[in-house]
Motif scaffolding. Structure first.
Motif, PDB file in Angstrom:
ATOM      1  N   ARG A 129       5.616  29.780 -18.087  1.00 39.93           N
ATOM      2  CA  ARG A 129       6.555  27.803 -17.966  1.00 39.93           C
ATOM      3  C   ARG A 129       8.118  28.797 -17.326  1.00 39.93           C
ATOM      4  O   ARG A 129       8.854  29.361 -18.149  1.00 39.93           O
ATOM      5  CB  ARG A 129       6.315  26.642 -19.119  1.00 39.93           C
ATOM      6  CG  ARG A 129       6.821  25.939 -18.130  1.00 39.93           C
ATOM      7  CD  ARG A 129       6.524  24.462 -18.880  1.00 39.93           C
ATOM      8  NE  ARG A 129       7.236  23.483 -18.259  1.00 39.93           N
ATOM      9  CZ  ARG A 129       7.060  22.199 -18.623  1.00 39.93           C
ATOM     10  NH1 ARG A 129       6.275  21.755 -19.475  1.00 39.93           N
ATOM     11  NH2 ARG A 129       6.929  21.070 -18.414  1.00 39.93           N
ATOM     12  N   ILE A 130       8.510  28.279 -16.100  1.00 35.85           N
ATOM     13  CA  ILE A 130       9.994  28.060 -15.250  1.00 35.85           C
ATOM     14  C   ILE A 130      10.463  27.225 -15.383  1.00 35.85           C
ATOM     15  O   ILE A 130      11.357  27.069 -15.608  1.00 35.85           O
ATOM     16  CB  ILE A 130       9.863  28.739 -13.947  1.00 35.85           C
ATOM     17  CG1 ILE A 130       8.707  30.136 -14.065  1.00 35.85           C
ATOM     18  CG2 ILE A 130      11.188  29.091 -13.234  1.00 35.85           C
ATOM     19  CD1 ILE A 130       8.400  30.310 -12.977  1.00 35.85           C
ATOM     20  N   GLY A 147      14.493  31.335  -6.738  1.00 33.92           N
ATOM     21  CA  GLY A 147      14.103  30.589  -6.340  1.00 33.92           C
ATOM     22  C   GLY A 147      15.081  29.252  -7.204  1.00 33.92           C
ATOM     23  O   GLY A 147      15.974  29.713  -8.199  1.00 33.92           O
ATOM     24  N   LEU A 148      15.120  27.947  -7.576  1.00 30.92           N
ATOM     25  CA  LEU A 148      15.484  27.516  -8.740  1.00 30.92           C
ATOM     26  C   LEU A 148      14.852  26.035  -9.025  1.00 30.92           C
ATOM     27  O   LEU A 148      13.443  25.661  -8.707  1.00 30.92           O
ATOM     28  CB  LEU A 148      16.145  26.164  -7.355  1.00 30.92           C
ATOM     29  CG  LEU A 148      17.341  27.023  -6.598  1.00 30.92           C
ATOM     30  CD1 LEU A 148      18.658  25.672  -5.701  1.00 30.92           C
ATOM     31  CD2 LEU A 148      18.468  27.327  -7.466  1.00 30.92           C
ATOM     32  N   ALA A 149      14.987  26.529 -10.623  1.00 28.25           N
ATOM     33  CA  ALA A 149      13.851  25.331 -11.232  1.00 28.25           C
ATOM     34  C   ALA A 149      15.097  24.032 -11.958  1.00 28.25           C
ATOM     35  O   ALA A 149      15.843  23.865 -12.451  1.00 28.25           O
ATOM     36  CB  ALA A 149      13.664  26.253 -12.344  1.00 28.25           C
ATOM     37  N   PHE A 150      14.207  23.048 -11.655  1.00 31.02           N
ATOM     38  CA  PHE A 150      15.106  21.447 -11.909  1.00 31.02           C
ATOM     39  C   PHE A 150      15.199  21.747 -13.536  1.00 31.02           C
ATOM     40  O   PHE A 150      13.846  21.561 -14.731  1.00 31.02           O
ATOM     41  CB  PHE A 150      13.755  20.615 -11.309  1.00 31.02           C
ATOM     42  CG  PHE A 150      14.955  18.990 -11.911  1.00 31.02           C
ATOM     43  CD1 PHE A 150      15.926  18.905 -11.111  1.00 31.02           C
ATOM     44  CD2 PHE A 150      14.021  18.059 -12.941  1.00 31.02           C
ATOM     45  CE1 PHE A 150      16.241  17.676 -11.430  1.00 31.02           C
ATOM     46  CE2 PHE A 150      15.176  17.170 -13.146  1.00 31.02           C
ATOM     47  CZ  PHE A 150      16.276  16.416 -12.619  1.00 31.02           C
ATOM     48  N   VAL A 160      18.610  25.535 -11.397  1.00 31.82           N
ATOM     49  CA  VAL A 160      19.282  26.744 -12.373  1.00 31.82           C
ATOM     50  C   VAL A 160      18.108  27.990 -11.974  1.00 31.82           C
ATOM     51  O   VAL A 160      17.218  27.858 -11.452  1.00 31.82           O
ATOM     52  CB  VAL A 160      18.653  26.368 -14.131  1.00 31.82           C
ATOM     53  CG1 VAL A 160      19.286  28.027 -14.547  1.00 31.82           C
ATOM     54  CG2 VAL A 160      19.366  25.472 -14.504  1.00 31.82           C
ATOM     55  N   GLU A 161      19.223  28.664 -11.161  1.00 34.50           N
ATOM     56  CA  GLU A 161      18.249  29.600 -10.677  1.00 34.50           C
ATOM     57  C   GLU A 161      17.295  30.395 -11.584  1.00 34.50           C
ATOM     58  O   GLU A 161      17.524  30.797 -12.522  1.00 34.50           O
ATOM     59  CB  GLU A 161      18.871  30.860 -10.099  1.00 34.50           C
ATOM     60  CG  GLU A 161      19.826  30.252  -9.365  1.00 34.50           C
ATOM     61  CD  GLU A 161      21.501  31.420  -8.696  1.00 34.50           C
ATOM     62  OE1 GLU A 161      20.926  32.461  -9.023  1.00 34.50           O
ATOM     63  OE2 GLU A 161      21.753  31.121  -7.661  1.00 34.50           O
ATOM     64  N   PHE A 162      16.013  30.914 -10.981  1.00 33.83           N
ATOM     65  CA  PHE A 162      15.277  32.021 -11.105  1.00 33.83           C
ATOM     66  C   PHE A 162      14.942  33.249 -10.722  1.00 33.83           C
ATOM     67  O   PHE A 162      15.336  33.201  -9.108  1.00 33.83           O
ATOM     68  CB  PHE A 162      14.298  31.392 -12.265  1.00 33.83           C
ATOM     69  CG  PHE A 162      13.318  30.724 -11.225  1.00 33.83           C
ATOM     70  CD1 PHE A 162      12.179  32.082 -11.250  1.00 33.83           C
ATOM     71  CD2 PHE A 162      13.218  29.793 -10.602  1.00 33.83           C
ATOM     72  CE1 PHE A 162      11.188  31.546 -10.196  1.00 33.83           C
ATOM     73  CE2 PHE A 162      12.545  30.117  -9.339  1.00 33.83           C
ATOM     74  CZ  PHE A 162      11.460  30.313  -9.309  1.00 33.83           C
ATOM     75  N   LYS A 163      14.324  34.381 -11.139  1.00 33.04           N
ATOM     76  CA  LYS A 163      13.603  35.476 -10.496  1.00 33.04           C
ATOM     77  C   LYS A 163      12.702  35.791 -11.178  1.00 33.04           C
ATOM     78  O   LYS A 163      12.740  35.641 -12.590  1.00 33.04           O
ATOM     79  CB  LYS A 163      14.553  36.657 -10.595  1.00 33.04           C
ATOM     80  CG  LYS A 163      15.719  36.031  -9.828  1.00 33.04           C
ATOM     81  CD  LYS A 163      16.899  37.150  -9.344  1.00 33.04           C
ATOM     82  CE  LYS A 163      17.954  37.132  -8.402  1.00 33.04           C
ATOM     83  NZ  LYS A 163      18.824  37.911  -8.115  1.00 33.04           N
ATOM     84  N   GLY A 174      16.127  30.268 -14.803  1.00 30.99           N
ATOM     85  CA  GLY A 174      14.741  29.011 -15.413  1.00 30.99           C
ATOM     86  C   GLY A 174      15.551  28.212 -15.898  1.00 30.99           C
ATOM     87  O   GLY A 174      16.363  27.960 -16.392  1.00 30.99           O
ATOM     88  N   SER A 175      14.578  26.931 -16.154  1.00 22.66           N
ATOM     89  CA  SER A 175      15.387  26.201 -16.979  1.00 22.66           C
ATOM     90  C   SER A 175      14.596  25.224 -18.237  1.00 22.66           C
ATOM     91  O   SER A 175      14.753  24.283 -19.072  1.00 22.66           O
ATOM     92  CB  SER A 175      15.324  24.753 -15.701  1.00 22.66           C
ATOM     93  OG  SER A 175      13.418  23.687 -15.745  1.00 22.66           O
TER      94      SER A 175
END
Length: 189
Positions: A129-130, A147-150, A160-163, A174-175
């Motif tokens: 889960r991201i 991308g971005l995670a809420f 919040v950014e994630f890879k 991620g968030s």
């Protein structure tokens, strides 16, 4: 691999001819109109499938180069199908909203909280889960998804950014934070 036509997406259920076959995740009958596809078997016979839809507007059929199977995405729900069989090989997901291509002929399906990766042979796996709820601005470059995670918090909602590295299957950012195996904040020893 044959180049013969194996399917056709229909605008609606046919008004004449043989009865359609309802295709669902649990095998129970489905009577409303869903995602309607006509399949052509290898012996030349045709049959019409009425796929129970998921929760989004994403409708697509993906052909694999290494197998006869097709991936039918019916409004966010994935059905792995062989055109010769009326029962799905596998059903997964319900809220896929976008499909991206990555390196090594992989597909990346975006859900609200995680990603599902489809390998060229039709097998699939899910990321951890991201996000708590919501992914945005997804970009796929080679083996890296970003991308971005809420991240909903008590005082502000933020992205919040994630890879995610598809080859090593590792997430950075991620968030969504798993609190398993972590000492509660109130225990200091």
């Amino acid at each position: 691999m044959t180049t013969e036509k194996r399917y056709e997406i229909l605008n609606s259920l046919p008004t004449y001819g043989p009865m359609y076959v309802p295709v669902t995740d649990n095998g129970e009958p489905f009577y409303s109109e869903g995602f309607v596809v006509s399949f052509y078997k290898t012996d030349g016979a045709a049959w019409v499938a009425n796929f129970q839809p998921g929760w989004t507007d994403l409708k697509e059929i993906i052909e694999f180069e290494k197998t006869q199977n097709l991936l039918v995405v019916a409004c966010g729900t994935c059905y792995l199908m062989n055109p010769d069989d009326t029962k799905p090989i596998e059903v997964f997901g319900v809220g896929y909203s976008c499909i991206f291509k990555s390196n090594k002929d992989r597909l990346v399906l975006q859900d609200q909280t995680d990603l599902t990766i489809i390998e060229p042979d039709g097998t699939h796996w899910e990321t951890e889960r991201i996000s708590w709820y919501g992914l945005a601005e997804i970009k796929v470059e080679n083996n890296l998804v970003s991308g971005l995670a809420f991240n909903p918090t008590h005082d502000a909602d933020e992205w919040v950014e994630f890879k995610y590295d598809l080859d090593t299957r590792t997430l950075t950012g991620g968030s969504y934070y798993s609190f398993e195996n972590k000492k509660p904040w109130w225990k200091i020893w």
